[in-house]
Design a protein around this motif. Sequence first.
Motif, PDB file in Angstrom:
ATOM      1  N   GLY A  75      -7.971 -73.556  23.723  1.00 18.47           N
ATOM      2  CA  GLY A  75      -7.670 -73.495  22.416  1.00 18.47           C
ATOM      3  C   GLY A  75      -6.332 -74.191  22.397  1.00 18.47           C
ATOM      4  N   PRO A  76      -5.595 -74.303  20.887  1.00 22.08           N
ATOM      5  CA  PRO A  76      -4.309 -74.602  20.746  1.00 22.08           C
ATOM      6  C   PRO A  76      -3.358 -73.547  21.441  1.00 22.08           C
ATOM      7  N   GLN A  77      -2.107 -74.215  21.823  1.00 16.50           N
ATOM      8  CA  GLN A  77      -1.228 -73.514  22.345  1.00 16.50           C
ATOM      9  C   GLN A  77      -0.776 -72.206  21.804  1.00 16.50           C
ATOM     10  N   SER A  78      -0.429 -72.489  20.270  1.00 16.47           N
ATOM     11  CA  SER A  78       0.267 -71.387  19.695  1.00 16.47           C
ATOM     12  C   SER A  78      -1.093 -70.239  19.415  1.00 16.47           C
ATOM     13  N   ARG A  79      -0.486 -68.893  19.197  1.00 17.26           N
ATOM     14  CA  ARG A  79      -1.423 -67.919  19.242  1.00 17.26           C
ATOM     15  C   ARG A  79      -1.598 -67.827  17.715  1.00 17.26           C
ATOM     16  N   LEU A  80      -2.480 -66.993  17.300  1.00 10.62           N
ATOM     17  CA  LEU A  80      -2.561 -66.628  15.978  1.00 10.62           C
ATOM     18  C   LEU A  80      -2.411 -65.313  15.401  1.00 10.62           C
ATOM     19  N   ILE A  81      -1.862 -64.995  14.244  1.00  9.95           N
ATOM     20  CA  ILE A  81      -1.377 -63.817  13.804  1.00  9.95           C
ATOM     21  C   ILE A  81      -2.783 -62.981  13.680  1.00  9.95           C
ATOM     22  N   LYS A  82      -2.642 -61.581  14.071  1.00  9.13           N
ATOM     23  CA  LYS A  82      -4.084 -60.805  13.743  1.00  9.13           C
ATOM     24  C   LYS A  82      -3.386 -59.685  13.180  1.00  9.13           C
ATOM     25  N   SER A  83      -4.502 -58.813  12.886  1.00  9.43           N
ATOM     26  CA  SER A  83      -4.074 -57.503  12.292  1.00  9.43           C
ATOM     27  C   SER A  83      -3.565 -56.587  13.177  1.00  9.43           C
ATOM     28  N   GLY A  84      -2.489 -55.759  12.968  1.00  9.97           N
ATOM     29  CA  GLY A  84      -1.878 -54.900  13.979  1.00  9.97           C
ATOM     30  C   GLY A  84      -0.655 -55.563  14.387  1.00  9.97           C
ATOM     31  N   ASP A  85      -0.618 -57.004  14.350  1.00  9.10           N
ATOM     32  CA  ASP A  85       0.848 -57.288  14.868  1.00  9.10           C
ATOM     33  C   ASP A  85       2.031 -57.047  14.176  1.00  9.10           C
ATOM     34  N   LEU A  86       3.262 -56.846  14.462  1.00  8.34           N
ATOM     35  CA  LEU A  86       4.340 -56.550  13.827  1.00  8.34           C
ATOM     36  C   LEU A  86       5.030 -57.868  13.385  1.00  8.34           C
ATOM     37  N   VAL A  87       5.256 -58.215  12.207  1.00  8.59           N
ATOM     38  CA  VAL A  87       6.078 -59.150  11.635  1.00  8.59           C
ATOM     39  C   VAL A  87       7.463 -59.001  11.066  1.00  8.59           C
ATOM     40  N   THR A  88       8.406 -59.795  11.736  1.00  9.99           N
ATOM     41  CA  THR A  88       9.803 -59.599  11.308  1.00  9.99           C
ATOM     42  C   THR A  88      10.144 -60.665  10.801  1.00  9.99           C
ATOM     43  N   VAL A 108      19.594 -62.069   5.919  1.00  9.42           N
ATOM     44  CA  VAL A 108      19.134 -60.703   5.798  1.00  9.42           C
ATOM     45  C   VAL A 108      17.932 -60.467   6.644  1.00  9.42           C
ATOM     46  N   PRO A 109      17.780 -59.591   7.636  1.00  7.60           N
ATOM     47  CA  PRO A 109      16.739 -59.241   8.232  1.00  7.60           C
ATOM     48  C   PRO A 109      15.828 -58.150   7.693  1.00  7.60           C
ATOM     49  N   LEU A 110      14.410 -58.448   7.405  1.00 10.42           N
ATOM     50  CA  LEU A 110      13.725 -57.487   6.838  1.00 10.42           C
ATOM     51  C   LEU A 110      13.100 -56.613   7.595  1.00 10.42           C
ATOM     52  N   ARG A 111      12.747 -55.399   7.433  1.00 12.37           N
ATOM     53  CA  ARG A 111      12.345 -54.478   8.224  1.00 12.37           C
ATOM     54  C   ARG A 111      10.895 -55.045   9.025  1.00 12.37           C
ATOM     55  N   PRO A 112      10.539 -54.761  10.216  1.00 10.91           N
ATOM     56  CA  PRO A 112       9.290 -55.175  10.757  1.00 10.91           C
ATOM     57  C   PRO A 112       8.188 -54.687   9.910  1.00 10.91           C
ATOM     58  N   VAL A 113       6.968 -55.241   9.631  1.00 12.47           N
ATOM     59  CA  VAL A 113       5.901 -54.950   8.733  1.00 12.47           C
ATOM     60  C   VAL A 113       4.647 -55.344   9.672  1.00 12.47           C
ATOM     61  N   GLU A 114       3.813 -54.218   9.672  1.00 15.01           N
ATOM     62  CA  GLU A 114       2.578 -54.466  10.335  1.00 15.01           C
ATOM     63  C   GLU A 114       1.660 -55.239   9.689  1.00 15.01           C
ATOM     64  N   VAL A 115       1.045 -56.194  10.340  1.00 22.44           N
ATOM     65  CA  VAL A 115      -0.198 -56.691   9.236  1.00 22.44           C
ATOM     66  C   VAL A 115      -1.147 -55.975   9.234  1.00 22.44           C
ATOM     67  N   THR A 116      -1.957 -55.895   7.818  1.00 19.86           N
ATOM     68  CA  THR A 116      -2.657 -54.810   7.569  1.00 19.86           C
ATOM     69  C   THR A 116      -4.112 -55.401   8.026  1.00 19.86           C
ATOM     70  N   ASP A 117      -5.072 -54.309   7.946  1.00 23.96           N
ATOM     71  CA  ASP A 117      -6.415 -54.769   8.443  1.00 23.96           C
ATOM     72  C   ASP A 117      -7.006 -55.879   7.454  1.00 23.96           C
ATOM     73  N   ALA A 118      -6.354 -56.132   6.177  1.00 27.16           N
ATOM     74  CA  ALA A 118      -6.962 -57.372   5.308  1.00 27.16           C
ATOM     75  C   ALA A 118      -6.072 -58.481   5.819  1.00 27.16           C
ATOM     76  N   GLN A 157      13.106 -67.138   8.897  1.00 23.61           N
ATOM     77  CA  GLN A 157      12.736 -67.131  10.353  1.00 23.61           C
ATOM     78  C   GLN A 157      11.738 -65.977  10.198  1.00 23.61           C
ATOM     79  N   ILE A 158      10.722 -66.268  11.363  1.00 19.50           N
ATOM     80  CA  ILE A 158       9.875 -65.299  11.688  1.00 19.50           C
ATOM     81  C   ILE A 158       9.592 -65.087  13.249  1.00 19.50           C
ATOM     82  N   ASP A 159       9.308 -63.525  13.249  1.00 24.94           N
ATOM     83  CA  ASP A 159       9.144 -63.003  14.672  1.00 24.94           C
ATOM     84  C   ASP A 159       8.015 -62.106  14.700  1.00 24.94           C
ATOM     85  N   VAL A 160       7.000 -62.483  15.874  1.00 26.72           N
ATOM     86  CA  VAL A 160       5.791 -61.749  15.730  1.00 26.72           C
ATOM     87  C   VAL A 160       5.751 -61.129  17.013  1.00 26.72           C
ATOM     88  N   THR A 161       5.535 -59.887  17.009  1.00 25.98           N
ATOM     89  CA  THR A 161       5.220 -58.842  17.942  1.00 25.98           C
ATOM     90  C   THR A 161       3.726 -58.466  18.101  1.00 25.98           C
TER      91      THR A 161
END
Length: 367
Positions: A75-88, A108-118, A157-161
């Motif tokens: 597949g493409p190199q970049s991964r896809l964001i999924k529910s349960g990931d943390l986005v900062t 300003v950094p926003l606190r990490p937000v978990e991607v919801t089930d939706a 700027q986005i960072d995904v865990t």
Amino acid sequence: MQVGLLKILAALALVSLSACSLPRSGPIASELVGEQNVPEDIAVEQVTRASAAKIAAWPKSGWHGHYHWFARQSGPQSRLIKSGDLVTLTVWDNQDNSLLLGPTDRSVPLRPVEVTDAGTIFVPYVNDIMVAGLTPYQAREKIQSQLSPIAPSAQVQIDVTSGPRNSVDVVTGVVTPGRLPLTDRNVSILSIIAQSGGISPSLENPLVRLQRAGKSYEIPLDSLLKDPAKNVIVSGGDQIIVEEDDRYYIGFGATSDREQIYFNEESISVTEAITQLGGLDSQRANPQGVFVLRQYDQEDLRTDGTGPSQRHVVFAFDLTKADTLFGADSFEIQPGDVVVSAESAVKPAQAVIALVGSLFAISNVFD
């Protein structure tokens, strides 16, 4: 002198001939499949090219018949964001009186937000934004676009865990089991095993099992290493288990080795099995008497030739014939099979004749 020696020779000949009845490492062919030695509930099948092809379609014994695996898909190199990931998110804005930043702040950094089930995350002044199924770059572009009405000059700027759905669990059979995040959508199963420290050295004959979406797939490690097409791409949520393949067959008789042999390939032919056992013993083996003993389940029995007629079957191979050699090369050993190499009834007699001849030669010295 000569008469006495002849008596000794005769006695030695009798003793030598009786050696045929001494303990052996395997049976003589006639002892195993002679007409008087095969009970009615045991079938004997002579294997040729034609019969090997027919037997290959019979029900398998000892296991389900083959491993379940699948083809590699990239597949493409970049991964896809999924529910349960943390986005900062970090928002940069040089606009005076920015709604997002203080008077002296430029970011300003926003606190990490978990991607919801939706599949959404909450962004101040914008509300919920759907990010699941997007690459981090696509998510950044989308968030920045939706922020532009309130902060036209803002940059995001986005960072995904990785969360559980973007990670792989390596459960057992490796040096360092644990959860590994997927860095992109092209991480192979061998790469995951390598990141886990490799296969545990305590494992013999490793079998790699992958569990995904309620299904289980398995493959011998040797097959995985030899075929690049089988080095599949893992998906978030996969669980990988490395364990020992417990399939084995038993070999004994006039082969160099007599032991329990574990499968290191998905399939092993009769000729490969003989090789694994060290080959036929040139001093004792009868190449016309190689046998595979197999037991089938009751429900596998058939009366129309599409399966075994008896639960216990002896497959016989005459390896002095080209037709049988080709058949043996395609005949697959099943787990639990017993491979028997018969002793030769001729070679002990030849040894006796050679011994008597030597003794007569010695007697001539004393004449």
